[in-house]
Design an enzyme around this catalytic site. Structure first.
Site, short mmCIF file in Angstrom:
data_model
loop_
_atom_site.label_atom_id
_atom_site.label_comp_id
_atom_site.label_asym_id
_atom_site.label_seq_id
_atom_site.Cartn_x
_atom_site.Cartn_y
_atom_site.Cartn_z
N GLU A 1 0.85 -1.19 0.00
CA GLU A 1 0.00 0.00 0.00
C GLU A 1 0.89 1.24 0.00
O GLU A 1 1.87 1.30 0.73
CB GLU A 1 -0.91 0.00 1.22
CG GLU A 1 -1.82 1.22 1.36
CD GLU A 1 -2.72 1.41 0.14
OE1 GLU A 1 -2.51 2.42 -0.58
OE2 GLU A 1 -3.60 0.56 -0.10
N ASP B 1 -8.60 0.96 -7.82
CA ASP B 1 -9.14 2.19 -8.41
C ASP B 1 -9.67 1.88 -9.80
O ASP B 1 -8.92 1.41 -10.66
CB ASP B 1 -8.03 3.25 -8.47
CG ASP B 1 -8.57 4.64 -8.77
OD1 ASP B 1 -9.55 4.75 -9.56
OD2 ASP B 1 -8.04 5.62 -8.23
N ASP C 1 -16.41 -3.19 -7.62
CA ASP C 1 -17.82 -2.80 -7.64
C ASP C 1 -18.14 -1.95 -8.87
O ASP C 1 -19.18 -1.30 -8.91
CB ASP C 1 -18.22 -2.07 -6.36
CG ASP C 1 -17.34 -0.87 -6.07
OD1 ASP C 1 -16.32 -0.69 -6.76
OD2 ASP C 1 -17.67 -0.09 -5.15
N THR D 1 -16.62 -5.63 3.78
CA THR D 1 -16.23 -4.37 4.39
C THR D 1 -17.48 -3.50 4.63
O THR D 1 -18.53 -3.72 4.03
CB THR D 1 -15.25 -3.60 3.49
OG1 THR D 1 -15.93 -3.25 2.27
CG2 THR D 1 -14.03 -4.46 3.16
N LYS D 2 -17.33 -2.50 5.50
CA LYS D 2 -18.42 -1.56 5.73
C LYS D 2 -18.82 -0.87 4.43
O LYS D 2 -20.00 -0.67 4.15
CB LYS D 2 -18.00 -0.53 6.77
CG LYS D 2 -17.85 -1.07 8.18
CD LYS D 2 -17.43 0.03 9.14
CE LYS D 2 -17.22 -0.54 10.55
NZ LYS D 2 -16.75 0.53 11.48
N PHE D 3 -17.83 -0.53 3.63
CA PHE D 3 -18.08 0.11 2.34
C PHE D 3 -18.94 -0.79 1.45
O PHE D 3 -19.91 -0.34 0.83
CB PHE D 3 -16.73 0.40 1.66
CG PHE D 3 -16.83 0.82 0.23
CD1 PHE D 3 -17.10 2.14 -0.10
CD2 PHE D 3 -16.63 -0.09 -0.79
CE1 PHE D 3 -17.19 2.53 -1.43
CE2 PHE D 3 -16.71 0.29 -2.12
CZ PHE D 3 -16.99 1.61 -2.43
#
Length: 225
Positions: free
Chosen positions: A81, A131, A167, A204-206
């Site tokens: 990262e 991304d 997504d 994930t929360k997202f």
């Protein structure tokens, strides 16, 4: 593989006190140095032999990587990262919960793979929500391209995996085409197409928020022959 166009933009974002603590106090306990003179020896770096090593490229804030490492202590995890906030956040979590099977490198993933990862050394590579660079003129910045996958294949051992999730439907279609075109890989979904989300990939929360809004998520799992 020559690295010309980067798939990310480094932005000067806010870093919380906890994230800064992670960087200042505990990073050295988990960091693999990119400027070391030779490729990494994972048995040496993780302090154990015969453990599978899985790389996550672009781990964001480290939520999935942390959960997977906690749930699979028998595996080594290497997170790559470039954004300091995410590195600091993950390191702080690793320190708080005393997780010992994770190492991190804060450097460009392509350069790491080119120079630091031995061939046939990885049990798998996971790339979750890269991304999408959704504007057509920016598609050349997308990380997952044929040349990149060809390099990944060399680093993964036979029967190892590449697991991607996105997504963005058009990026999912692009990834499916790229992976399907690589002769050294086969789709885990025997009928082709996308995989159900493996239990190994945490929600994930997202992602949960996106599901409530009706957004799709596409998982792709390919295996090296």
């Amino acid at each position: 593989m020559q690295r010309k166009i980067k798939s990310y933009v480094l932005r000067a974002g806010r870093i919380s006190n906890r994230q800064q603590q992670g960087l200042d106090l505990w990073l050295e306990d988990y960091e693999l140095k990119f400027d070391s003179p030779s490729p990494w020896n994972f048995a040496k770096e993780f302090g154990r032999h015969d453990a599978d090593t899985i790389v996550e490229i672009g781990f964001g804030m480290g939520t999935s990587l942390f959960a997977m490492a906690m749930n699979n202590p028998q595996c080594n995890y290497l997170g790559i990262e470039v954004h300091k906030a995410g590195v600091g956040s993950l390191v702080a979590d690793l320190h708080e919960y005393q997780i010992s099977n994770v190492r991190v490198v804060a450097h460009d993933a392509v350069e790491v793979l080119q120079t630091k990862i031995p061939e046939n050394s990885l049990a798998g590579v996971q790339i979750f929500f890269p991304d999408p660079w959704h504007k057509k003129r920016h598609h050349k910045r997308r990380l997952i391209q044929s040349e990149f996958i060809q390099m990944l294949v060399k680093k993964i051992r036979p029967s190892g995996f590449i697991h991607c999730a996105t997504d963005w439907e058009d990026y999912a279609e692009h990834i499916l085409n790229v992976l399907s075109s690589e002769s050294a890989l086969f789709n885990q979904q025997k009928e082709g197409g996308y995989s159900p989300r493996p239990d190994s990939r945490p929600l994930t929360k997202f992602e949960l928020r996106g599901e409530r809004l009706g957004h799709g998520v596409w998982d792709l799992v390919f295996i090296k022959k």
